[in-house]
Write a protein that holds these residues in place. Structure first.
Motif, PDB file in Angstrom:
ATOM      1  N   ASP A  72      34.422  37.406  37.924  1.00 29.74           N
ATOM      2  CA  ASP A  72      35.575  38.131  37.075  1.00 29.74           C
ATOM      3  C   ASP A  72      37.081  37.602  37.590  1.00 29.74           C
ATOM      4  OD1 ASP A  72      33.588  39.824  36.159  1.00 29.74           O
ATOM      5  OD2 ASP A  72      33.827  41.232  37.543  1.00 29.74           O
ATOM      6  N   ALA A  73      37.081  37.321  38.711  1.00 31.20           N
ATOM      7  CA  ALA A  73      38.246  36.561  39.240  1.00 31.20           C
ATOM      8  C   ALA A  73      38.747  35.182  38.396  1.00 31.20           C
ATOM      9  CB  ALA A  73      38.713  36.358  40.674  1.00 31.20           C
ATOM     10  N   VAL A  74      37.561  34.691  38.427  1.00 34.58           N
ATOM     11  CA  VAL A  74      37.541  33.081  37.878  1.00 34.58           C
ATOM     12  C   VAL A  74      38.022  33.508  36.459  1.00 34.58           C
ATOM     13  CG1 VAL A  74      36.453  31.153  37.208  1.00 34.58           C
ATOM     14  CG2 VAL A  74      36.205  32.049  39.507  1.00 34.58           C
ATOM     15  N   ALA A  75      37.224  34.210  35.639  1.00 33.32           N
ATOM     16  CA  ALA A  75      37.367  34.476  34.150  1.00 33.32           C
ATOM     17  C   ALA A  75      38.478  35.046  33.943  1.00 33.32           C
ATOM     18  CB  ALA A  75      36.104  35.228  33.823  1.00 33.32           C
ATOM     19  N   SER A  76      39.339  35.724  34.584  1.00 32.53           N
ATOM     20  CA  SER A  76      40.595  36.104  34.155  1.00 32.53           C
ATOM     21  C   SER A  76      41.792  35.103  34.544  1.00 32.53           C
ATOM     22  CB  SER A  76      40.918  37.564  35.129  1.00 32.53           C
ATOM     23  OG  SER A  76      41.159  37.175  36.281  1.00 32.53           O
ATOM     24  N   LEU A  77      41.459  34.067  35.186  1.00 31.90           N
ATOM     25  CA  LEU A  77      42.459  33.023  35.373  1.00 31.90           C
ATOM     26  C   LEU A  77      43.146  32.567  34.238  1.00 31.90           C
ATOM     27  CD1 LEU A  77      40.965  30.669  38.168  1.00 31.90           C
ATOM     28  CD2 LEU A  77      42.869  32.417  38.431  1.00 31.90           C
ATOM     29  N   GLU A  78      44.397  32.642  34.131  1.00 35.66           N
ATOM     30  CA  GLU A  78      45.129  31.929  33.024  1.00 35.66           C
ATOM     31  C   GLU A  78      45.895  30.552  33.422  1.00 35.66           C
ATOM     32  OE1 GLU A  78      48.024  34.832  31.731  1.00 35.66           O
ATOM     33  OE2 GLU A  78      46.428  36.505  31.374  1.00 35.66           O
ATOM     34  N   PRO A  79      46.240  29.887  32.560  1.00 36.62           N
ATOM     35  CA  PRO A  79      46.727  28.583  32.671  1.00 36.62           C
ATOM     36  C   PRO A  79      47.954  28.644  33.841  1.00 36.62           C
ATOM     37  CG  PRO A  79      46.415  28.627  30.488  1.00 36.62           C
ATOM     38  CD  PRO A  79      45.980  30.034  31.040  1.00 36.62           C
ATOM     39  N   GLY A  80      48.091  28.032  34.794  1.00 42.50           N
ATOM     40  CA  GLY A  80      49.136  27.940  36.033  1.00 42.50           C
ATOM     41  C   GLY A  80      48.864  28.856  36.968  1.00 42.50           C
ATOM     42  N   GLN A  81      47.561  29.562  37.106  1.00 45.09           N
ATOM     43  CA  GLN A  81      47.188  30.232  38.146  1.00 45.09           C
ATOM     44  C   GLN A  81      46.140  29.476  38.748  1.00 45.09           C
ATOM     45  OE1 GLN A  81      45.838  33.958  35.888  1.00 45.09           O
ATOM     46  NE2 GLN A  81      47.781  34.833  36.462  1.00 45.09           N
ATOM     47  N   VAL A  82      46.046  30.046  40.278  1.00 45.09           N
ATOM     48  CA  VAL A  82      45.196  29.192  41.295  1.00 45.09           C
ATOM     49  C   VAL A  82      44.364  30.615  41.866  1.00 45.09           C
ATOM     50  CG1 VAL A  82      44.893  28.105  43.605  1.00 45.09           C
ATOM     51  CG2 VAL A  82      46.597  27.251  41.726  1.00 45.09           C
ATOM     52  N   LEU A  83      43.045  30.352  42.072  1.00 43.73           N
ATOM     53  CA  LEU A  83      42.350  31.538  42.733  1.00 43.73           C
ATOM     54  C   LEU A  83      41.821  30.702  44.363  1.00 43.73           C
ATOM     55  CD1 LEU A  83      40.846  34.004  42.471  1.00 43.73           C
ATOM     56  CD2 LEU A  83      38.966  33.038  41.895  1.00 43.73           C
ATOM     57  N   LEU A  84      42.424  31.471  45.049  1.00 43.75           N
ATOM     58  CA  LEU A  84      42.175  31.356  46.513  1.00 43.75           C
ATOM     59  C   LEU A  84      40.834  32.079  46.996  1.00 43.75           C
ATOM     60  CD1 LEU A  84      42.825  29.942  49.008  1.00 43.75           C
ATOM     61  CD2 LEU A  84      44.406  31.888  49.591  1.00 43.75           C
ATOM     62  N   LEU A  85      39.902  31.525  47.363  1.00 47.17           N
ATOM     63  CA  LEU A  85      38.504  32.132  47.910  1.00 47.17           C
ATOM     64  C   LEU A  85      38.452  32.554  49.330  1.00 47.17           C
ATOM     65  CD1 LEU A  85      35.924  29.977  46.262  1.00 47.17           C
ATOM     66  CD2 LEU A  85      36.714  31.996  45.253  1.00 47.17           C
ATOM     67  N   GLU A  86      37.994  33.812  49.588  1.00 47.98           N
ATOM     68  CA  GLU A  86      38.047  34.159  51.330  1.00 47.98           C
ATOM     69  C   GLU A  86      37.322  32.890  51.701  1.00 47.98           C
ATOM     70  OE1 GLU A  86      38.448  35.275  54.011  1.00 47.98           O
ATOM     71  OE2 GLU A  86      38.425  37.145  53.412  1.00 47.98           O
ATOM     72  N   ASN A  87      37.603  32.838  53.138  1.00 49.76           N
ATOM     73  CA  ASN A  87      37.091  31.901  54.071  1.00 49.76           C
ATOM     74  C   ASN A  87      35.648  31.956  53.966  1.00 49.76           C
ATOM     75  OD1 ASN A  87      36.261  30.229  56.425  1.00 49.76           O
ATOM     76  ND2 ASN A  87      38.377  30.628  57.224  1.00 49.76           N
ATOM     77  N   VAL A  88      34.927  30.820  53.860  1.00 51.27           N
ATOM     78  CA  VAL A  88      33.561  30.750  53.845  1.00 51.27           C
ATOM     79  C   VAL A  88      32.716  30.963  55.322  1.00 51.27           C
ATOM     80  CG1 VAL A  88      33.247  29.318  51.897  1.00 51.27           C
ATOM     81  CG2 VAL A  88      33.336  28.422  53.919  1.00 51.27           C
ATOM     82  N   ARG A  89      33.617  30.897  56.299  1.00 49.32           N
ATOM     83  CA  ARG A  89      32.899  30.888  57.474  1.00 49.32           C
ATOM     84  C   ARG A  89      32.612  32.370  57.911  1.00 49.32           C
ATOM     85  NH1 ARG A  89      37.581  31.670  62.220  1.00 49.32           N
ATOM     86  NH2 ARG A  89      38.894  32.960  60.856  1.00 49.32           N
ATOM     87  N   PHE A  90      32.889  33.239  56.919  1.00 50.02           N
ATOM     88  CA  PHE A  90      32.337  34.662  56.978  1.00 50.02           C
ATOM     89  C   PHE A  90      31.145  35.084  56.376  1.00 50.02           C
ATOM     90  CE2 PHE A  90      37.060  35.433  57.001  1.00 50.02           C
ATOM     91  CZ  PHE A  90      37.143  35.631  58.512  1.00 50.02           C
TER      92      PHE A  90
END
Length: 164
Positions: A36-54
């Motif tokens: 959902d967060a990826v789908a809601s991205l608009e031009p000029g936005q970046v999505l930072l994902l939680e640290n995968v070590r968790f």
């Protein structure tokens, strides 16, 4: 806090740019459920994902578990850039190995490039005297490096958990 700092870095020098041209950083708390967060991205936005070590699948002993995680995260984007020099040697990583495998490509970022350049300078004959400072937890990960650089350095300082 990391998303805020990333936003600052991505917008450095752009204090006078209109807000429509600024990079906006969003944060996904669950990197395996960020559709959902990826789908809601608009031009000029970046999505930072939680640290995968968790996530246990990141370094699972089962290749199939790592591959499931890699496919999930790779599905969010088109490019993979790793700036994690300290983990770039890990063969059993869903992200370091799995995502580039799924995407068919991957590349190193500027921090990895700087580390490689520093090692190349050292191995190519650094000016004397040369001191190497090595730290971390896993001595076994660094034994080959240490054996290789000992002839190239004058002094070795070992810190962190390696010193015990």
């Amino acid at each position: 806090p990391v998303a805020v700092r990333l936003s600052e870095l991505l917008n450095e020098g752009g204090g006078s740019q209109p807000s429509s041209q600024r990079v906006h950083v969003k944060f996904a708390e669950d990197c395996l459920n960020a559709d959902d967060a990826v789908a809601s991205l608009e031009p000029g936005q970046v999505l930072l994902l939680e640290n995968v070590r968790f996530y246990s699948d990141e370094n699972s002993r089962e290749a199939s578990d790592r591959l499931v995680m890699a496919r999930r995260i790779a599905g969010y984007g088109d490019f993979f850039v790793s700036d994690a020099f300290g983990t770039s040697h890990r063969e059993n990583s869903a992200t370091t190995v799995g995502i580039p495998t799924v995407l068919g490509h991957g590349c190193c970022g500027y921090l990895v490039e700087r580390e490689i350049t520093a090692y190349a300078k050292l191995l190519g004959g650094a000016p004397r005297p040369t001191v190497a400072i090595v730290g971390g937890v896993k001595v076994s990960d660094k034994i080959l490096l240490l054996e290789h650089i000992l002839a190239q350095i004058d002094h070795l300082i070992i810190g962190g958990a390696m010193a015990y």
